[in-house]
Design an enzyme around this catalytic site. Structure first.
Site, mmCIF file in Angstrom:
data_model
loop_
_atom_site.group_PDB
_atom_site.id
_atom_site.type_symbol
_atom_site.label_atom_id
_atom_site.label_comp_id
_atom_site.label_asym_id
_atom_site.label_seq_id
_atom_site.Cartn_x
_atom_site.Cartn_y
_atom_site.Cartn_z
ATOM 1 C CB THR A 345 35.946 4.128 28.286
ATOM 2 O OG1 THR A 345 35.611 2.855 28.273
ATOM 3 C CG2 THR A 345 35.137 5.094 29.224
ATOM 4 C CB SER A 346 40.115 3.155 24.814
ATOM 5 O OG SER A 346 41.175 2.211 24.489
#
Length: 780
Positions: A345-346
């Protein structure tokens, strides 16, 4: 970690089923019962005339705490809140040295602390069985990059030193998770690899975390009293994307389709946030919330040098400060925003773009730009155009987590599910992952490998690109210069067996087989799961990717159902990185792509399968009838006292002639419009002389005109008050501090002043506290 320069970087969904149960108070007789004594605990019955009903109140003295029964007051009526547990929450400061120490996360030697944006905290949540209070666990949420072996050893030693009251805490029931912030001081980890960029190990940085965590547990332990747990979930949008979508798409189509609910919630990352509410039985007040949601702590960029808890630190702070005196909350309310399956994820939700003048998106397959390299590929947060090293985007992503969480919290009485089932259980063991053999579902046997990192590990991610010519998605024969093969071999040439074991990962750093001067990364890992009622918490030592976390949670959910661990359907969450730091946990399909996450999956292609196998194997220890624990397994090393350190201490502080420490160098203006920034510069000393834990380096005071007293309205735990330190003369030891207050639109009109608190060190070693005060200014 992201590269040789960035050695170590970074950059399952469920909707709880509502269960119904006849309220216990409906089954009570409407007459006062006789007093009874059982094993020294006294139960008293009292008659209430408020609604013409008979209510039972249970008073149980636990360490001089008075606790209540299953009923509590909400809105003038009594409501049943599921089973009763002993609950405690606590919070304490763990902010280490804010200057001159390399920051932990991006592993960039140039990223050295220069001040403080927001203090770091440990938040402790204790859950215990009321009938068997020795059955308990403590779940810790630290504003750090991860949990750690040395930190956990230090915490356990600190608890043991507190005496017999704390003997109930040990290896089996203490879970140490990190929010994965990349904006905290480093030099506290147990193994050599993350110590390289920080110039080794620093006792001050380590001790600040250990002492603060122990204090948070003490506060949670002291607050223990009967209460209720309620779990709920909501969707969070705009706070995360998948930064390795190409690898995610390697997972089976039918599996991905199960999670593709809509265009906005396409399954590529988890959008579900799970919340656990802690509620006191004696008065119905809520004491805390614990949440799980995945997004990397990389909103603050790699060029940021101010300490903060990143987006989850923002979310927790907003939640804790969102209440008024009229709200149904305890005064020491604690909000923990824990990570989940965070691996791919970011928080930089506008995606990865090339900053090379082309205006193009980075390559989908390997995150490179027009020159074929990764250095110009950078992810963008919501406010990337503001040149503040990611601060505005960080606050926004934190707010995007806070707002739906608060909305869920406010509606939890109607949307939540009571946690039921009186038993509280946990298990912990250590497992050597260097050659763990186990069967797959098809009954074929596979095994894990000694830890190793692939070439794509050095490429980093779009949250924090690596250096040189390393790229992501580089399996089999790597495209990087042959020079790196020579460098890799000089460090440790992997054996043919090791290469076969990790295939198709081309090994850059054979870290699991290097023990000089001590181990570079862990081979012995923590296996831990906690349970209260139907809630099961997987404590992951690594960063599980989106799909890896889903598979792990689904396996545990099926296992818990099969074992009938609870009457209600299991609710499974995953928290981490915890207890140690074992880098990443990708699915075998993602591992085959060898982007950053696959290259950083330490123990080979069957790493995830091994974790699932081990946690399922030990799951029966979470049964309500279980009276035993698994064998402890091989203990990992504790390198606190034998770690290398090349970090120099503070020699002395000096001040310009005719000047004093704390004296104003550049004062505030007489007035400012609300919404603008106020600043003053002071002659200062090194903040490493005193970490001022549970205190502050900076404050804003407002004049209370009726009394004539100055009242503190901000301190350095507030996001909008910034503490910048700068060395101005290395030889004479001069330095200065700039305190900046970014006033909010909601700030009151009035007279204010800035305060600075410091400590100077003489050549003799004596440390002396001092203060500084700006001129008075008016906000209009």
């Amino acid at each position: 970690m992201t590269s040789l320069q960035h050695l170590g970087p970074k950059a399952g969904p469920f909707e709880p089923l509502l269960t119904t149960q006849q309220p216990r108070w409906q089954r009570w007789p409407k007459a006062v019962k006789a007093l009874c004594c059982i094993a020294g605990f006294v139960f008293a019955w009292a008659v209430s005339s408020y609604l013409g009903r008979v209510y039972m109140a249970r008073f149980w003295s636990t360490e001089n705490l008075e606790n209540s029964n299953n009923a509590n007051v909400q809105g003038g009526s009594f409501q049943v809140q599921g089973s009763q547990y002993l609950l405690g929450v606590g919070k304490a400061d763990i902010t280490g040295p804010v200057v001159e120490i390399n920051m932990m996360g991006y592993a960039d030697t140039k990223q050295v602390g220069s001040g403080l944006r927001q203090r770091l905290y440990s938040r402790a949540f204790i859950v215990a069985d009321t009938e068997h209070p020795e059955d308990r666990f403590v779940y810790l949420v630290l504003d750090t990059q991860s949990g750690d072996t040395a930190i956990r050893y230090g915490i356990l030693d600190g608890l043991a030193a507190l005496g017999s009251d704390y003997a109930v805490y040990g290896q089996h029931n203490v879970a140490v998770t990190g929010t994965h912030s990349h904006s905290g001081p480093g030099a506290w980890l147990n193994y050599l690899l993350p110590q390289i960029t920080s110039k080794g190990f620093h006792k001050q940085s380590y001790q600040a975390i250990v002492d603060g965590v122990v204090l948070s547990i003490q506060r949670a332990h002291s607050s223990l009293q009967p209460g209720y747990l309620t779990v709920g979930s909501t969707k969070v949008f705009g706070a995360n994307i998948n930064r390795s979508l190409y690898a995610y798409l390697a997972n089976p189509d039918d599996e991905r389709a199960k999670y593709n609910a809509s265009t906005e919630d396409d399954g590529s990352v988890e959008k579900t946030l799970t919340l656990l509410r802690f509620q006191r039985a004696s008065d119905g007040k809520n004491t805390g919330v614990l949440t799980w949601f995945p997004t990397h702590g990389t909103s603050m960029l790699g060029n940021n040098t101010l300490i903060s808890g990143d987006n989850k630190g923002v979310a927790a702070d907003l939640f804790e400060k969102s209440f008024s005196t009229e709200d149904n909350v305890a005064g020491d309310f604690v909000a923990g925003f824990s990570q989940a399956n965070v691996g791919d994820t970011s928080p930089n939700v506008l995606g990865a773009w090339c900053e090379d003048g082309t205006g193009q998106e980075c390559s989908f397959k390997n995150s490179t730009c027009s020159d074929g390299k990764s250095q110009f590929c950078h992810a963008r947060g919501p406010f990337f155009r503001i040149k503040d090293n990611g601060a505005a985007s960080c606050f926004e992503v934190g707010k995007r987590q806070f707002e739906p969480t608060k909305a869920l919290y406010d509606s939890l009485d109607t949307k939540g599910t009571a946690v039921t089932g009186s038993s509280v259980k946990s298990f912990h063991t250590f497992q050597d992952m260097s050659n763990f053999s186990f069967p797959l579902a098809n009954r074929s046997y596979v095994h894990t490998c000694p830890a190793a990192l692939g070439y794509s590990f050095a490429a980093g991610t779009s949250d924090g690109p690596g250096a040189f010519d390393f790229t992501q998605n580089d399996p089999n024969a790597p495209n990087a210069s042959p020079v790196w093969r020579v460098v890799s071999g000089l460090i440790k040439e992997p054996s043919k067996q090791q290469k076969r074991c990790h295939y198709p990962k081309p090994i850059l750093l054979d870290v699991g087989e290097i023990s000089t001067p001590y181990l570079w990364t862990p081979n012995v890992v923590d296996i831990q799961v906690l349970r209260v009622g139907q809630l099961v918490i997987i404590v992951s030592p690594g960063e599980a990717t989106t799909m890896a976390g889903r598979r792990w949670k689904e396996a545990i959910s099926a296992g818990a159902s099969s074992l009938a661990l609870s009457e209600a359907d299991p609710v499974v969450v995953l928290g981490g990185p915890a207890n140690s730091y074992t880098h990443y946990i990708a699915t075998p399909e993602e591992y085959g792509i060898q982007r950053y996450e696959g290259a950083s999956t330490l123990y080979g292609p069957y790493t995830l399968n091994a974790y699932i196998n081990l946690t399922l194997t030990y799951l029966p220890y979470l049964s309500a009838t279980s009276k035993s624990s698994p064998a402890p397994g091989p203990s990992p090393p504790n390198n606190v006292n034998n770690s290398l350190s090349f970090i120099t201490g503070v020699i002395f502080d000096g001040k310009p002639i005719f000047k004093e420490f704390g004296q104003v160098k550049t004062d505030v203006r007489p007035s400012y419009p609300i919404g603008s920034s106020v600043s003053a510069i002071f002659h200062s000393a090194n903040p490493r002389n005193n970490l001022r834990l549970e205190q502050t380096y900076a404050a804003v005071e407002m004049l209370d005109e009726p009394s004539g007293h100055w009242i503190r309205v901000r301190d350095d735990s507030d996001w909008g008050l910034i503490f910048n330190w700068k060395r101005t003369n290395e030889i004479l030891g001069h330095s200065e501090v700039e305190i900046v207050w970014e006033t909010e639109d909601t700030t009151q009109v009035g007279q204010y002043r800035l305060r600075y608190y410091g400590d100077s060190k003489a050549v003799s070693g004596q440390i002396t506290a001092f203060e500084g005060t700006s001129g008075i200014f008016v906000l209009t």
